[in-house]
Motif scaffolding. Structure first.
Motif, short mmCIF file in Angstrom:
data_model
loop_
_atom_site.label_atom_id
_atom_site.label_comp_id
_atom_site.label_asym_id
_atom_site.label_seq_id
_atom_site.Cartn_x
_atom_site.Cartn_y
_atom_site.Cartn_z
N GLN A 135 0.81 -1.25 0.00
CA GLN A 135 0.00 0.00 0.00
C GLN A 135 0.83 1.28 0.00
O GLN A 135 0.50 2.21 -0.72
CB GLN A 135 -1.01 0.05 1.17
CG GLN A 135 -1.84 -1.19 1.39
CD GLN A 135 -2.74 -1.59 0.23
OE1 GLN A 135 -2.77 -0.94 -0.80
NE2 GLN A 135 -3.47 -2.68 0.37
N ILE B 296 -1.29 2.16 -3.12
CA ILE B 296 -2.18 3.33 -3.26
C ILE B 296 -1.32 4.60 -3.32
O ILE B 296 -0.46 4.80 -2.47
CB ILE B 296 -3.16 3.42 -2.07
CG1 ILE B 296 -4.07 2.20 -2.04
CG2 ILE B 296 -3.97 4.71 -2.14
CD1 ILE B 296 -5.02 2.14 -0.86
N PHE C 270 -5.80 6.96 -4.58
CA PHE C 270 -6.73 6.97 -3.45
C PHE C 270 -8.10 7.50 -3.88
O PHE C 270 -8.22 8.53 -4.53
CB PHE C 270 -6.17 7.85 -2.32
CG PHE C 270 -7.18 8.11 -1.24
CD1 PHE C 270 -7.54 7.10 -0.36
CD2 PHE C 270 -7.79 9.35 -1.12
CE1 PHE C 270 -8.50 7.31 0.63
CE2 PHE C 270 -8.75 9.58 -0.13
CZ PHE C 270 -9.10 8.57 0.74
#
Ligand code: SAH
Ligand code: SF4
Ligand code: F3S
Length: 469
Positions: free
Chosen positions: A297, A337, A368
């Motif tokens: 992430q 992300i 995002f």
């Protein structure tokens, strides 16, 4: 939020089968073979759920078709993970007003993760009158009842109450493939990463019993399965809610000892719970593919904390290094992300450096997307969209160069691949690590393992020549 898991009893399921019988009789009386179309968005969990929807529909006498036009039932099994995914569904749902006008008896249903959001079910109630039924993932096991109510009562049905979630064994499944199969080992998620909507729409983590999973795997293998992919939002926490102290590595080891020539894959692993025991188990059993999807992430420990991921950059890297040390041929993929609220340029650069350090085979990259009701949606997000796009493009360019380099290194090597299909005049196959290979060959090879010598590569796939098995 309700937090208690419901186990659906055999009697409750028999009740649903009785609705299937009523539906089948309803059509039989009209002397019609009805048709149904199921459209799936989102991840493998939804693919697996759609196999159950098709199972119920088949039991109710429906023939499964490949398009909405003219179908008596249309089910949209939706994904809520990002704004864009939802917009697509609303667009396609709007277009169904026309198919319904041309076929007024058509019954339209929306289910899946979007159906678990109150704002979505309210919007459908008020602005999409052509939709006949909405049901969240918790109510999927009641689909025959919902369909019967729509057919017999001429009244729209909304089964969207929030529940902790259920486990239902024995729902019939019409599988997309007998060769490459999905097996859900658990449902829901307890992690509440601050950006993510999944725990809100799929309820609390709940594991299926080991015996039920093993029985399903055995049946699949007897029916010719060559690949079993175990599914869960966080497979590493399998068993935490069960008695008997079984964990995910134990489950993997048991499946890996079932007879037959097959490969086991699994997704998704949460890095927090990925243990050395898991990596050792993967390394030990030849039937467990040396492939790991381990979403990181972000490469910044500060951002990871804000995401509520419960690991930092160093711990993540340590785990990856251990996994690589026990599995030198490991194929590693991940999710990342870009543009999490407050992500600075330096923090983004930490993500880039992590990618360069780990050297992933491929990445799923996302910008995002704020989801209503999640903590991150309420965080200050001063970075302009253009800047997020720039970071995204940079990240993709860095990763593409790495993927290309890794793919290049396959050239000249022989790989054992499962031949899984046909694409125009080429056959397609997957390496043990899940890489796509195209080659020329006889379609009769589909469903077999073959040695293929890799002769060329691109960022996304490999080409090869058949060597034999
Ligand atoms: N359970 C899996 C992820 C499922 S969602 C896991 O935790 O690894 C798949 C991916 O979508 C996530 O890994 C994340 O990278 C991305 N994602 C989830 N919510 C998002 C959001 N709000 N905006 C952008 N990407 C998101
Ligand atoms: Fe979402 Fe996090 Fe659960 Fe994955 S682990 S489904 S990202 S909340
Ligand atoms: Fe989407 Fe639901 Fe999967 S939100 S990614 S379909 S769990």
């Amino acid at each position: 939020m309700n937090t208690k898991t419901t186990v659906i009893t055999n009697e409750q399921l028999a009740g649903q089968f009785a609705f299937c019988d009523k539906i089948a009789a309803y059509w039989h009386e009209k002397n019609v073979t009805p048709t149904a179309y199921v459209e799936t968005y989102g991840c493998q969990q939804n693919e697996a759920d759609s196999e159950k929807l098709r199972g119920y529909l088949t039991q109710g006498g429906y023939a499964i078709v490949g398009e909405a036009e003219g179908a008596d039932v249309v089910v949209m099994n939706t994904c809520a993970i990002r704004e864009h995914a939802e917009q697509r569904v609303f667009g396609n749902l709007g277009a169904l007003t026309h198919t319904k006008r041309r076929h007024p008896g058509q019954k339209i249903f929306l289910c899946g993760c979007m159906a678990g959001e109150t704002k979505v079910s309210e919007r459908i109630k008020h602005s999409y009158p052509h939709v006949d039924g909405v049901f969240s993932t918790h109510h999927l096991w009641q689909f025959p009842e919902i369909l019967w109510n729509v057919l017999s009562k001429a009244k729209r049905q909304f089964y969207v109450e929030d529940e902790a979630g259920s486990i239902a064994e024995g729902i019939p499944q019409v599988r997309d493939s007998q060769l490459k199969t999905w097996v859900s080992i658990m449902y829901g998620c307890n992690n509440f990463c601050t950006y993510c909507i999944v725990p809100y729409v799929r309820g609390r983590e709940r594991s299926r019993k080991k015996e039920d999973i093993l029985a399903e795997c055995r049946t699949l293998l007897e029916n010719g399965a060559k690949e079993i992919t175990l599914l869960g939002q966080n497979v590493n926490s399998y068993g935490k809610d069960l008695e008997g102290g079984v964990d995910f590595a134990d489950l993997l080891a048991e499946i890996a000892q079932l007879p037959g020539d097959f490969l086991i894959r699994f997704m998704t692993s949460h890095p927090r719970d990925a243990s050395e025991k898991l990596f050792d188990t993967m390394a030990k059993y030849p039937k467990i593919a040396k492939q790991l999807h381990l979403p990181f992430q972000s490469g910044s420990s500060r951002v990871l904390k804000a995401m509520n991921r419960h690991y930092d950059r160093e711990t993540y890297l340590k785990k990856v290094n251990y996994a690589k040390s026990v599995m030198p041929d490991l194929v590693l993929t991940s999710d990342v992300i870009v543009g999490f609220p407050g992500e600075t340029e330096e923090e983004f650069e930490e993500t880039i450096s992590l990618i360069q350090q780990v050297h992933y085979d491929s990445l799923f990259t996302f910008i995002f997307s704020p989801r209503t009701g999640t903590p991150a949606a309420a965080m200050a997000d001063p970075t302009p969209k253009e800047e997020k796009n720039r970071r995204f493009d940079k990240l993709c360019a860095v990763q593409n160069a790495i993927s290309e380099e890794i793919h290049n290194a396959y050239v000249g090597k022989a790989q054992r691949c499962l031949v899984d299909g046909q694409d125009k005049d080429m056959l397609t196959a997957r390496t043990e690590g899940g890489r796509l290979v195209r080659f020329e060959g006889d379609p009769a090879l589909i469903g077999t393992y073959q040695m293929i010598t890799i002769t060329g590569s691109t960022t996304w796939s490999l080409t090869g020549e058949l060597k034999g098995n």
